[in-house]
Design an enzyme around this catalytic site. Structure first.
Site, short mmCIF file in Angstrom:
data_model
loop_
_atom_site.label_atom_id
_atom_site.label_comp_id
_atom_site.label_asym_id
_atom_site.label_seq_id
_atom_site.Cartn_x
_atom_site.Cartn_y
_atom_site.Cartn_z
N TYR A 74 0.83 -1.20 0.00
CA TYR A 74 0.00 0.00 0.00
C TYR A 74 0.87 1.25 0.00
CZ TYR A 74 -4.10 -2.96 0.87
OH TYR A 74 -5.09 -3.91 0.77
N LEU A 92 -17.70 0.09 1.05
CA LEU A 92 -18.45 1.34 0.85
C LEU A 92 -18.65 1.61 -0.64
CD1 LEU A 92 -16.82 3.66 3.56
CD2 LEU A 92 -19.18 2.80 3.56
N ALA A 93 -18.31 0.62 -1.47
CA ALA A 93 -18.44 0.77 -2.93
C ALA A 93 -17.74 2.04 -3.41
CB ALA A 93 -19.92 0.75 -3.35
N1 LIG Z 1 -7.34 -7.68 -0.30
C1 LIG Z 1 -7.34 -6.91 -1.37
O1 LIG Z 1 -7.00 -7.35 -2.48
C2 LIG Z 1 -7.77 -5.48 -1.22
C3 LIG Z 1 -8.00 -4.69 -2.37
C4 LIG Z 1 -8.40 -3.37 -2.19
C5 LIG Z 1 -8.58 -2.86 -0.90
N2 LIG Z 1 -8.33 -3.65 0.19
C6 LIG Z 1 -8.50 -3.14 1.58
O2 LIG Z 1 -9.82 -2.67 1.73
C7 LIG Z 1 -9.84 -1.30 2.15
C8 LIG Z 1 -11.03 -0.60 1.57
O3 LIG Z 1 -11.02 -0.69 0.15
P1 LIG Z 1 -11.51 0.50 -0.75
O4 LIG Z 1 -10.80 1.73 -0.34
O5 LIG Z 1 -11.45 0.05 -2.15
O6 LIG Z 1 -13.03 0.56 -0.36
P2 LIG Z 1 -14.11 1.59 0.16
O7 LIG Z 1 -14.03 1.73 1.63
O8 LIG Z 1 -15.37 1.11 -0.45
O9 LIG Z 1 -13.78 3.00 -0.55
C9 LIG Z 1 -12.98 3.99 0.02
C10 LIG Z 1 -12.41 4.83 -1.11
O10 LIG Z 1 -13.49 5.52 -1.76
C11 LIG Z 1 -13.27 6.94 -1.66
N3 LIG Z 1 -14.50 7.71 -1.46
C12 LIG Z 1 -14.84 8.82 -2.13
N4 LIG Z 1 -16.01 9.29 -1.73
C13 LIG Z 1 -16.44 8.47 -0.79
C14 LIG Z 1 -17.63 8.46 -0.01
N5 LIG Z 1 -18.61 9.34 -0.17
N6 LIG Z 1 -17.76 7.45 0.88
C15 LIG Z 1 -16.79 6.50 1.00
N7 LIG Z 1 -15.65 6.49 0.28
C16 LIG Z 1 -15.48 7.46 -0.61
C17 LIG Z 1 -12.37 7.11 -0.47
O11 LIG Z 1 -11.73 8.36 -0.59
P3 LIG Z 1 -11.54 9.27 0.74
O12 LIG Z 1 -10.41 8.64 1.46
O13 LIG Z 1 -11.22 10.61 0.18
O14 LIG Z 1 -12.82 9.24 1.49
C18 LIG Z 1 -11.47 5.89 -0.60
O15 LIG Z 1 -10.48 6.12 -1.59
C19 LIG Z 1 -8.47 -0.76 1.71
O16 LIG Z 1 -8.05 0.34 2.48
C20 LIG Z 1 -7.59 -1.97 1.94
O17 LIG Z 1 -7.24 -2.05 3.31
C21 LIG Z 1 -7.94 -4.94 0.03
#
Ligand SMILES: NC(=O)c1ccc[n+]([C@@H]2O[C@H](COP(=O)([O-])OP(=O)(O)OC[C@H]3O[C@@H](n4cnc5c(N)ncnc54)[C@H](OP(=O)(O)O)[C@@H]3O)[C@@H](O)[C@H]2O)c1
Length: 319
Positions: free
Chosen positions: A55, A226-227
């Site tokens: 990361y 959170l999509a």
């Molecule tokens: N195992 C794997 O292969 C894998 C792959 C991907 C991720 N992960 C893990 O899962 C975690 C979450 O994944 P994710 O970041 O893709 O998922 P998420 O929680 O669905 O989405 C968060 C992302 O969306 C953005 N965002 C923009 N507007 C938003 C809003 N209104 N509400 C919520 N988010 C908003 C956030 O930006 P802001 O920060 O500006 O809010 C952030 O970049 C990662 O941090 C990581 O630890 C694991």
């Protein structure tokens, strides 16, 4: 079945910490951001923090480690999870996977240094490596556990068959499988109801993975829960009709339950009997706080509300 973290069901995903993905270094602003985010996550009862060696090219772990170093007693209060197994642009190659003995040992030791800690509570194998030898994995993980550097082992992005294959070679139980799961990415669920249906061919999620994890006590951790904000404001001008209707329904249900659309979105995952633990990845403290009611809403969500959200998000009725 108990969650790997043994605490609240929500997990904080640290992939957004540490500044840009490029080779620039981090500074005080990125460390302060990590401190604020950890504070906000703890404020809603989150105890498990999810990392990976890759990361932000190691910077997510590094800024987290800086916060741990300056916050006495914090390490003991939290559960730390990291991952290894992906190499990004190394050795003259683009992204590739490496679960060799040497890579596992090297990457975990590097993560521990960056995190400024002696151990991680959970190590996840980030993705299946086709060249993996399960005996080598068992050897490396066995050594790390014997040295006290890793307490529990999990996997990510693996099917039931892959987990069972690995588990056969391991002494330690595989305690978690982290997969992308959300209202937007729901093939994990489609696959459970479209068995023997022509539409099933459109889904790639391996049959039986959910059931295997449930029956073996492997915690399901949902990333992308959170999509990426798609239903809650991140892309409001750019939604399909089904996404728009889902965003409206989330707002309506938030009104019904006296909470936020984010909590309803996560509650939809948490109502599933697999006891899914959503990984929340926003770095915005207010958006983290907006997830606080997820477990409570899951307890109150009706079957009609759950199916209503699913069918609205999929944009068509179930067969
Ligand atoms: N195992 C794997 O292969 C894998 C792959 C991907 C991720 N992960 C893990 O899962 C975690 C979450 O994944 P994710 O970041 O893709 O998922 P998420 O929680 O669905 O989405 C968060 C992302 O969306 C953005 N965002 C923009 N507007 C938003 C809003 N209104 N509400 C919520 N988010 C908003 C956030 O930006 P802001 O920060 O500006 O809010 C952030 O970049 C990662 O941090 C990581 O630890 C694991």
């Amino acid at each position: 079945m108990t969650n790997a973290n043994g605490r609240g069901r929500l997990i904080y995903g640290c992939m957004g910490l540490g500044g840009p993905w490029d080779g620039t270094s981090y500074g005080a602003a990125e460390i302060d951001q990590a401190a604020a985010v950890i504070d906000a996550a703890q404020g809603i009862g989150i105890g498990l923090f999810d990392h990976a060696d890759i990361y932000r090219n190691g910077k997510s772990e590094a800024v987290f480690g800086e916060v741990l170093a300056r916050s006495q007693g914090l390490r003991e209060k939290i559960t730390l999870q990291t991952k290894c197994g992906i190499r990004l642009g190394e050795r003259g190659l683009q992204t590739h996977y490496d679960l060799s003995r040497e890579a596992i040992l090297e990457r975990v030791n590097e993560s521990l240094k960056r995190l400024q800690t002696d151990y991680v509570d959970v190590l996840l194998l980030h993705r299946p490596d086709p060249l993996m030898d399960p005996r080598e994995v068992a050897d490396a993980v066995g050594q790390l556990m014997a040295e006290g550097k890793v307490r529990q082992l999990g996997v990510s992005n693996m099917s039931a068959a892959q987990i069972a294959f690995l588990q056969d070679a391991l002494e330690a139980p595989i305690v978690a499988n982290q997969l992308e799961m959300s209202l937007l990415r729901s093939d994990w669920l489609e696959g459970t109801v479209l068995v023997n249906h022509p539409a099933d061919a459109g889904y790639s999620f391996p049959h039986g993975t959910l059931e295997y994890c449930m029956s073996k006590g492997v915690e399901l951790q949902a990333y992308g829960s959170l999509a990426q904000g798609r239903y809650t404001g991140a892309r409001s001008g750019d939604l399909s009709p089904a996404e728009s209707a889902t965003a409206t329904m989330l707002e309506d249900l938030a009104g019904v339950h006296g909470t936020t659309p984010e909590s309803v979105l996560l509650a939809w995952l948490m109502k599933h009997p697999a006891r899914i633990s959503p990984v929340v990845g926003t770095t915005n403290p207010a958006r983290i706080s907006a997830c606080a009611d997820a477990a409570a809403v899951a307890g109150k969500m009706t079957r009609a509300q759950w199916y209503g959200l699913w069918t609205t998000a999929r944009g068509s009725n179930l067969p």
